[in-house]
Design a protein around this motif. Structure first.
Motif, mmCIF file in Angstrom:
data_model
loop_
_atom_site.group_PDB
_atom_site.id
_atom_site.type_symbol
_atom_site.label_atom_id
_atom_site.label_comp_id
_atom_site.label_asym_id
_atom_site.label_seq_id
_atom_site.Cartn_x
_atom_site.Cartn_y
_atom_site.Cartn_z
ATOM 1 N N GLY A 20 0.770 -1.234 0.000
ATOM 2 C CA GLY A 20 0.000 0.000 0.000
ATOM 3 C C GLY A 20 0.805 1.289 0.000
ATOM 4 O O GLY A 20 0.250 2.345 0.233
ATOM 5 N N GLN A 21 2.093 1.264 -0.298
ATOM 6 C CA GLN A 21 2.952 2.458 -0.264
ATOM 7 C C GLN A 21 3.602 2.657 -1.636
ATOM 8 O O GLN A 21 4.380 1.799 -2.075
ATOM 9 C CB GLN A 21 4.057 2.292 0.790
ATOM 10 N N TYR A 22 3.304 3.782 -2.301
ATOM 11 C CA TYR A 22 3.776 4.011 -3.666
ATOM 12 C C TYR A 22 4.257 5.447 -3.872
ATOM 13 O O TYR A 22 3.674 6.371 -3.323
ATOM 14 C CB TYR A 22 2.642 3.770 -4.680
ATOM 15 N N SER A 23 5.284 5.606 -4.673
ATOM 16 C CA SER A 23 5.700 6.928 -5.149
ATOM 17 C C SER A 23 5.490 6.971 -6.652
ATOM 18 O O SER A 23 5.893 6.049 -7.371
ATOM 19 C CB SER A 23 7.185 7.188 -4.859
ATOM 20 N N PHE A 24 4.868 8.048 -7.127
ATOM 21 C CA PHE A 24 4.676 8.291 -8.546
ATOM 22 C C PHE A 24 5.659 9.386 -8.954
ATOM 23 O O PHE A 24 5.581 10.501 -8.437
ATOM 24 C CB PHE A 24 3.240 8.738 -8.829
ATOM 25 N N ASN A 25 6.572 9.077 -9.860
ATOM 26 C CA ASN A 25 7.609 10.014 -10.298
ATOM 27 C C ASN A 25 7.150 10.717 -11.571
ATOM 28 O O ASN A 25 6.746 10.064 -12.537
ATOM 29 C CB ASN A 25 8.912 9.254 -10.545
ATOM 30 N N PHE A 26 7.208 12.049 -11.583
ATOM 31 C CA PHE A 26 6.739 12.829 -12.721
ATOM 32 C C PHE A 26 7.782 12.882 -13.832
ATOM 33 O O PHE A 26 8.972 13.064 -13.564
ATOM 34 C CB PHE A 26 6.403 14.256 -12.291
ATOM 35 N N SER A 27 7.352 12.750 -15.074
ATOM 36 C CA SER A 27 8.243 12.922 -16.233
ATOM 37 C C SER A 27 8.697 14.370 -16.334
ATOM 38 O O SER A 27 9.870 14.646 -16.543
ATOM 39 C CB SER A 27 7.531 12.542 -17.530
ATOM 40 N N THR A 28 7.746 15.298 -16.193
ATOM 41 C CA THR A 28 8.035 16.728 -16.169
ATOM 42 C C THR A 28 7.681 17.227 -14.781
ATOM 43 O O THR A 28 6.551 17.047 -14.323
ATOM 44 C CB THR A 28 7.203 17.488 -17.225
#
Length: 130
Positions: free
Chosen positions: A57-65
């Motif tokens: 249940g633990q996630y990081s979403f990394n942005f392209s920009t």
């Protein structure tokens, strides 16, 4: 093409001609399957270069920009909670920066009144900001 709010903010449309006020653009979105292995979680996305699975249940979403600043808004949704009608599922913002947003997905139910992290098969996020 970016997805934007229409001129009176009552719906969304696709910006075909580039004439839309850029502050109304959806800056990022993703749908993941948290029950999959990390490399296969992203089902579909926009402006998400990758994600990190930090455990149940633990996630990081990394942005392209990168975002202009960390004052953006994040909204989310989840798939069906499997613990019956008494369960409440939620996605919580844990941290955000110009380069990523970290969220956790949890549920609370009669069998888990203190709450528990959970890998839902559908987790969606939507990011708006300048």
């Amino acid at each position: 093409l970016p997805v934007v709010l229409d001129s009176d903010a009552t719906g969304v449309r696709v910006d075909y001609d580039g004439s839309t006020n850029q502050t109304r653009i959806a800056k990022a979105w993703a749908e993941i399957d948290g029950s999959q292995a990390a490399a296969s979680m992203i089902q579909s996305s926009y402006n998400i270069s990758s994600m990190t699975d930090h455990g149940t249940g633990q996630y990081s979403f990394n942005f392209s920009t990168a975002m202009t600043d960390a004052l953006y808004s994040v909204t989310s949704g989840i798939g069906h909670v499997t613990d019956g009608a008494t369960a409440i599922g939620q996605v919580l913002i844990q941290d955000k920066s110009t380069s990523l947003v970290k969220v956790s997905s949890r549920y609370t139910s009669a069998s888990s009144p203190g709450g528990a992290d959970y890998d839902y098969n559908t987790i969606c996020i939507l990011v708006f900001g300048n």
